[in-house]
Every structure is written in C-alpha cells, then in structure tokens.
Design a protein around this motif. Structure first.
Motif, PDB file in Angstrom:
ATOM      1  N   THR A  86      46.862  24.086   3.986  1.00  0.00           N
ATOM      2  CA  THR A  86      47.843  24.887   3.239  1.00  0.00           C
ATOM      3  C   THR A  86      47.196  25.593   2.057  1.00  0.00           C
ATOM      4  N   LEU A  87      47.677  26.784   1.808  1.00  0.00           N
ATOM      5  CA  LEU A  87      47.311  27.470   0.577  1.00  0.00           C
ATOM      6  C   LEU A  87      47.893  26.681  -0.603  1.00  0.00           C
ATOM      7  N   ILE A  88      47.240  26.724  -1.742  1.00  0.00           N
ATOM      8  CA  ILE A  88      47.834  26.133  -2.943  1.00  0.00           C
ATOM      9  C   ILE A  88      48.868  27.141  -3.471  1.00  0.00           C
ATOM     10  N   PRO A  89      50.123  26.735  -3.588  1.00  0.00           N
ATOM     11  CA  PRO A  89      51.139  27.683  -4.068  1.00  0.00           C
ATOM     12  C   PRO A  89      50.759  28.261  -5.431  1.00  0.00           C
ATOM     13  N   ARG A  90      51.001  29.571  -5.584  1.00  0.00           N
ATOM     14  CA  ARG A  90      50.590  30.273  -6.805  1.00  0.00           C
ATOM     15  C   ARG A  90      51.799  30.543  -7.714  1.00  0.00           C
TER      16      ARG A  90
ATOM     17  N   GLY B 214      55.404  32.519   7.484  1.00  0.00           N
ATOM     18  CA  GLY B 214      54.087  32.132   6.960  1.00  0.00           C
ATOM     19  C   GLY B 214      54.303  31.131   5.836  1.00  0.00           C
ATOM     20  N   THR B 215      54.937  30.023   6.177  1.00  0.00           N
ATOM     21  CA  THR B 215      55.470  29.129   5.138  1.00  0.00           C
ATOM     22  C   THR B 215      54.410  28.269   4.446  1.00  0.00           C
ATOM     23  N   GLY B 216      53.263  28.028   5.113  1.00  0.00           N
ATOM     24  CA  GLY B 216      52.198  27.227   4.481  1.00  0.00           C
ATOM     25  C   GLY B 216      52.709  25.839   4.108  1.00  0.00           C
TER      26      GLY B 216
ATOM     27  N   GLY C  21      55.283  25.215   2.686  1.00  0.00           N
ATOM     28  CA  GLY C  21      56.749  25.222   2.700  1.00  0.00           C
ATOM     29  C   GLY C  21      57.332  25.472   1.314  1.00  0.00           C
ATOM     30  N   CYS C  22      56.469  25.876   0.373  1.00  0.00           N
ATOM     31  CA  CYS C  22      56.938  25.965  -1.026  1.00  0.00           C
ATOM     32  C   CYS C  22      58.119  26.926  -1.186  1.00  0.00           C
ATOM     33  N   ILE C  23      58.062  28.099  -0.534  1.00  0.00           N
ATOM     34  CA  ILE C  23      59.150  29.073  -0.704  1.00  0.00           C
ATOM     35  C   ILE C  23      60.418  28.522  -0.045  1.00  0.00           C
TER      36      ILE C  23
ATOM     37  N   ILE D 290      56.531  26.217  14.758  1.00  0.00           N
ATOM     38  CA  ILE D 290      55.162  26.738  14.842  1.00  0.00           C
ATOM     39  C   ILE D 290      55.230  28.021  15.670  1.00  0.00           C
ATOM     40  N   GLN D 291      54.979  29.162  15.044  1.00  0.00           N
ATOM     41  CA  GLN D 291      55.069  30.435  15.761  1.00  0.00           C
ATOM     42  C   GLN D 291      54.067  31.427  15.196  1.00  0.00           C
ATOM     43  N   ASP D 292      53.571  32.294  16.073  1.00  0.00           N
ATOM     44  CA  ASP D 292      52.709  33.399  15.645  1.00  0.00           C
ATOM     45  C   ASP D 292      53.606  34.610  15.448  1.00  0.00           C
ATOM     46  N   VAL D 293      53.826  35.013  14.209  1.00  0.00           N
ATOM     47  CA  VAL D 293      54.777  36.104  13.956  1.00  0.00           C
ATOM     48  C   VAL D 293      54.312  37.401  14.618  1.00  0.00           C
ATOM     49  N   LEU D 294      52.995  37.565  14.725  1.00  0.00           N
ATOM     50  CA  LEU D 294      52.490  38.826  15.294  1.00  0.00           C
ATOM     51  C   LEU D 294      52.827  38.935  16.782  1.00  0.00           C
ATOM     52  N   GLY D 295      53.104  37.782  17.420  1.00  0.00           N
ATOM     53  CA  GLY D 295      53.420  37.801  18.847  1.00  0.00           C
ATOM     54  C   GLY D 295      54.924  37.773  19.129  1.00  0.00           C
TER      55      GLY D 295
ATOM     56  N   SER E 104      58.506  36.704   2.925  1.00  0.00           N
ATOM     57  CA  SER E 104      57.166  36.329   3.382  1.00  0.00           C
ATOM     58  C   SER E 104      56.124  36.587   2.308  1.00  0.00           C
ATOM     59  N   ASN E 105      55.213  35.647   2.230  1.00  0.00           N
ATOM     60  CA  ASN E 105      53.980  35.838   1.462  1.00  0.00           C
ATOM     61  C   ASN E 105      52.868  35.726   2.500  1.00  0.00           C
ATOM     62  N   PRO E 106      52.629  36.803   3.239  1.00  0.00           N
ATOM     63  CA  PRO E 106      51.688  36.699   4.365  1.00  0.00           C
ATOM     64  C   PRO E 106      50.235  36.829   3.879  1.00  0.00           C
TER      65      PRO E 106
ATOM     66  N   GLU F 237      41.087  30.116   5.374  1.00  0.00           N
ATOM     67  CA  GLU F 237      40.784  31.542   5.530  1.00  0.00           C
ATOM     68  C   GLU F 237      41.951  32.283   6.196  1.00  0.00           C
ATOM     69  N   SER F 238      42.578  31.625   7.190  1.00  0.00           N
ATOM     70  CA  SER F 238      43.651  32.304   7.934  1.00  0.00           C
ATOM     71  C   SER F 238      44.912  32.486   7.097  1.00  0.00           C
ATOM     72  N   ALA F 239      44.988  31.814   5.952  1.00  0.00           N
ATOM     73  CA  ALA F 239      46.150  31.989   5.079  1.00  0.00           C
ATOM     74  C   ALA F 239      45.956  33.166   4.142  1.00  0.00           C
TER      75      ALA F 239
ATOM     76  N   VAL G   4      49.051  44.648   8.318  1.00  0.00           N
ATOM     77  CA  VAL G   4      49.454  44.248   9.670  1.00  0.00           C
ATOM     78  C   VAL G   4      50.662  43.290   9.662  1.00  0.00           C
ATOM     79  N   PHE G   5      50.656  42.311   8.770  1.00  0.00           N
ATOM     80  CA  PHE G   5      51.778  41.354   8.735  1.00  0.00           C
ATOM     81  C   PHE G   5      53.053  42.016   8.212  1.00  0.00           C
ATOM     82  N   TYR G   6      52.896  42.854   7.182  1.00  0.00           N
ATOM     83  CA  TYR G   6      54.077  43.502   6.593  1.00  0.00           C
ATOM     84  C   TYR G   6      54.750  44.416   7.619  1.00  0.00           C
TER      85      TYR G   6
HETATM   86  C1  LIG Z   1      49.310  33.500   1.940  1.00  0.00           C
HETATM   87  S1  LIG Z   1      49.737  32.067   2.877  1.00  0.00           S
HETATM   88  C2  LIG Z   1      51.337  31.720   2.183  1.00  0.00           C
HETATM   89  C3  LIG Z   1      51.722  30.280   2.238  1.00  0.00           C
HETATM   90  C4  LIG Z   1      53.001  29.954   1.452  1.00  0.00           C
HETATM   91  N1  LIG Z   1      54.141  30.701   1.957  1.00  0.00           N
HETATM   92  C5  LIG Z   1      52.828  30.258  -0.014  1.00  0.00           C
HETATM   93  O1  LIG Z   1      53.439  31.223  -0.518  1.00  0.00           O
HETATM   94  O2  LIG Z   1      52.067  29.546  -0.692  1.00  0.00           O
HETATM   95  C6  LIG Z   1      50.084  32.779   4.437  1.00  0.00           C
HETATM   96  C7  LIG Z   1      50.546  31.817   5.521  1.00  0.00           C
HETATM   97  O3  LIG Z   1      50.720  32.582   6.727  1.00  0.00           O
HETATM   98  C8  LIG Z   1      50.303  31.798   7.825  1.00  0.00           C
HETATM   99  N2  LIG Z   1      49.947  32.696   8.935  1.00  0.00           N
HETATM  100  C9  LIG Z   1      48.781  33.355   9.141  1.00  0.00           C
HETATM  101  N3  LIG Z   1      48.834  34.061  10.282  1.00  0.00           N
HETATM  102  C10 LIG Z   1      50.077  33.848  10.806  1.00  0.00           C
HETATM  103  C11 LIG Z   1      50.727  34.286  11.980  1.00  0.00           C
HETATM  104  N4  LIG Z   1      50.115  35.119  12.832  1.00  0.00           N
HETATM  105  N5  LIG Z   1      51.993  33.860  12.224  1.00  0.00           N
HETATM  106  C12 LIG Z   1      52.614  33.018  11.360  1.00  0.00           C
HETATM  107  N6  LIG Z   1      52.041  32.565  10.231  1.00  0.00           N
HETATM  108  C13 LIG Z   1      50.791  32.978   9.947  1.00  0.00           C
HETATM  109  C14 LIG Z   1      49.130  30.999   7.317  1.00  0.00           C
HETATM  110  O4  LIG Z   1      48.914  29.843   8.105  1.00  0.00           O
HETATM  111  C15 LIG Z   1      49.586  30.708   5.874  1.00  0.00           C
HETATM  112  O5  LIG Z   1      50.237  29.460   5.811  1.00  0.00           O
END
Ligand SMILES: C[S@@+](CC[C@H](N)C(=O)[O-])C[C@H]1O[C@@H](n2cnc3c(N)ncnc32)[C@H](O)[C@@H]1O
Length: 282
Positions: free
Chosen positions: A91-95, A122-124, A126-128, A169-174, A187-189, A210-212, A222-224
């Motif tokens: 998980t990303l460290i919430p900012r 992209g809940t990471g 789950g903080c939001i 668990i889902q890939d939003v891009l798909g 979203s905070n993608p 890295e993927s976060a 791309v995510f937006y």
């Molecule tokens: C910037 S972090 C934000 C985490 C958390 N929401 C926060 O604000 O601290 C982005 C999150 O998007 C997730 N993520 C990356 N690619 C994704 C995808 N294709 N589909 C869904 N989630 C994805 C990452 O695993 C990560 O947890």
C-alpha cells in the motif's frame, strides 16, 4: 539500556540521514507505539531501563531507518483523517493531500440527508473509502484495487475502524462499466510520470509500490481518462467525480474532463499551494 541512552544512540546513528528534529520525531513515534508513552512521559522515564524484549524492536527500527525506510512501514501503521490505518509494502502511505480531498467530499455531502453511493477507485490502504464510510453516515461505500495485497490490507483497515466497505480486486483499465451508479466517484490513481522520478525522495522510490505511483511519460492521464469515461454512465444526477491530480497537469485535466462531457470542473490547491484535486459534474 536506558531510554536516554537509546535516544542518544538514535541521534548518533541516524544523524547522517535525518535532521535532529526528524530523529526526535521517529524516536517518539516508536516509544508511543511500543509503550503508549507521550513525549513527556518518555522524558520522565529517561533513566529507566528499556524492557529487554523492546531493545530488539528499537535496534530493528534503527537499522530500517538507516536504510531510509519510511517510519510508517516500520510501525506498520499511520494516521489518516484522525483514523489509524495499517500500511505495508502493498500500500501507498496515505498523504496529507489526500486528506484534503476526503475533506472536500465530506464537506460537499455531509449535510445531505439521503442515502449516498460512493466508489473509491485504486483504494490502496482503503484510506479514502474507510474515512468516507466513517464520516458520511448515509453512505454505502465500495472500493476497488488491482492489488490483492492492497485489498487485503484495506479490508483489515475497514474492520479496524468499524466500517463496512465492499472491496473488490479489479483492474479499472479493463472494466467496461462500474457495477452500479454512484453519487460520488473518487480516485487517487497512479499519476507520477517516470520522468519525475529524479525529483522524488529516495525512500519513496525504494519502498512504496511502484504500481501505485507511476504512469508512462507519454500517457500520464491514462487512469483519469478511463475513470472519467466509466463515470459518464455511472454518475447519478447531482453526483460528483473527484480526483487527486498531478500538480503539473491541472489544465490538461480540465481539458480531458470537458472533452469527455463533464462540466463545472473545479481545481483546488493543496496546503502547499499546488493544484492537487479536481471536482467535476455532469
Ligand atoms: C496512488 S495509489 C492511491 C492509494 C490510496 N487510494 C491513497 O490515496 O493513498 C493508487 C492505487 O491504484 C492502484 N492501481 C494501480 N493500477 C490499477 C488498476 N489498473 N486498477 C485498479 N487499481 C489500480 C494501486 O494498486 C494503488 O493502490
């Protein structure tokens, strides 16, 4: 070893890595975490011996701090919007900026006396999602993330904070669509371009997933784009789309959202004066 001697060891060993102020703050976070002592109480106990089982914790923490590991990962938890969240390598460290985004949403919706449907993409940790579920009493909150480890941690965080959130668990891009319709899509993608790596702190690069964080230099939105397209058919009347954004890409974000069909796009700056979040409606 006494608390005073341990404090001195921290100052000596970490002085090449951190300021004295940071070292003091790490030390107090650790004494609070392991013993529940306030700064004042730790100070009062300066000459007491540290229980043997905890000396190991301190030396482990020292080693990890020397490697620039963020203190939040060492403690395994952090604070966000007044709540405690488990964090780990998934998980990303919430900012703090993200707390400002959450605060914006709460202020927009907490006086509405009707059921609210909310999704966090992209809940990471789950903080939001968890903070919104805690503060918006009428809200039914769901959240998705591609990372199994992140979703597991987010589930634990919902439990820890006594809220119900539906995690998937889902890939939003798909995705072809978001299942359901929502009053709030947030979203905070990942939004940092690889070219911005040089400006980032060593410990973010070495320890946060890295993927976060990262997107390709040539497709930073791309995510937006994908989430906004999904939101077009999933946002209820009067609903809002909220994003945390890359501080350098505010104008591009407005252009993208208007092009997709959104209106009333409003950018808000964070406490550092940087373009950091955007809200849009249909
Ligand atoms: C910037 S972090 C934000 C985490 C958390 N929401 C926060 O604000 O601290 C982005 C999150 O998007 C997730 N993520 C990356 N690619 C994704 C995808 N294709 N589909 C869904 N989630 C994805 C990452 O695993 C990560 O947890």
């Amino acid at each position: 070893m006494t608390f005073a001697a341990q404090r001195l060891a921290f100052a000596k060993i970490l002085s090449n890595h951190y300021s004295q102020e940071e070292i003091g703050s790490f030390y107090h976070l650790l004494t609070e975490h392991y013993f529940g002592y306030s700064k004042f109480e730790t100070h009062q106990r300066n000459e007491e011996q540290i229980p043997i089982e905890h000396i190991q914790h301190f030396s482990e923490a020292l080693k990890r701090l020397e490697q620039n590991e963020p203190i939040q990962y060492i403690l395994g938890e952090t604070e966000f919007y007044g709540l405690t969240f488990f964090v780990n390598e998934h998980t990303l460290i919430p900012r703090p900026e993200t707390e400002e985004l959450v605060d914006w949403i709460i202020n927009d919706f907490n006086t509405l006396d009707k059921p609210l449907a909310v999704i966090d993409i992209g809940t990471g940790s789950g903080c939001i999602a968890v903070a919104l579920a805690k503060e918006l009493k009428n809200a039914k909150v769901s959240a998705i993330d591609i990372s199994v480890g992140a979703v597991d941690t987010a589930k634990n965080n919902a439990k820890k904070n006594n809220v119900e959130v539906l995690f998937k668990i889902q890939d939003v891009l798909g995705l072809k669509n978001l299942s359901g319709t929502y009053d709030v899509i947030v979203s905070n993608p990942p939004y940092v371009r690889h070219l911005e790596k040089e400006m980032m702190q060593k410990n973010v690069l070495a320890f946060e997933p890295e993927s976060a964080l990262f997107v390709a230099n040539d497709s930073p939105l791309v995510f937006y784009r994908k989430i906004a397209q999904l939101a077009i058919s999933s946002l209820k009347e009067g609903g809002c789309l909220y994003f945390e954004i890359n501080e350098y890409l505010g104008p591009e974000m407005i252009e993208l959202l208007v092009h997709i069909g959104f209106k009333d796009c409003l950018i808000k700056k964070d406490i550092y004066g940087k373009d950091r979040m955007i809200r849009a409606t249909l």
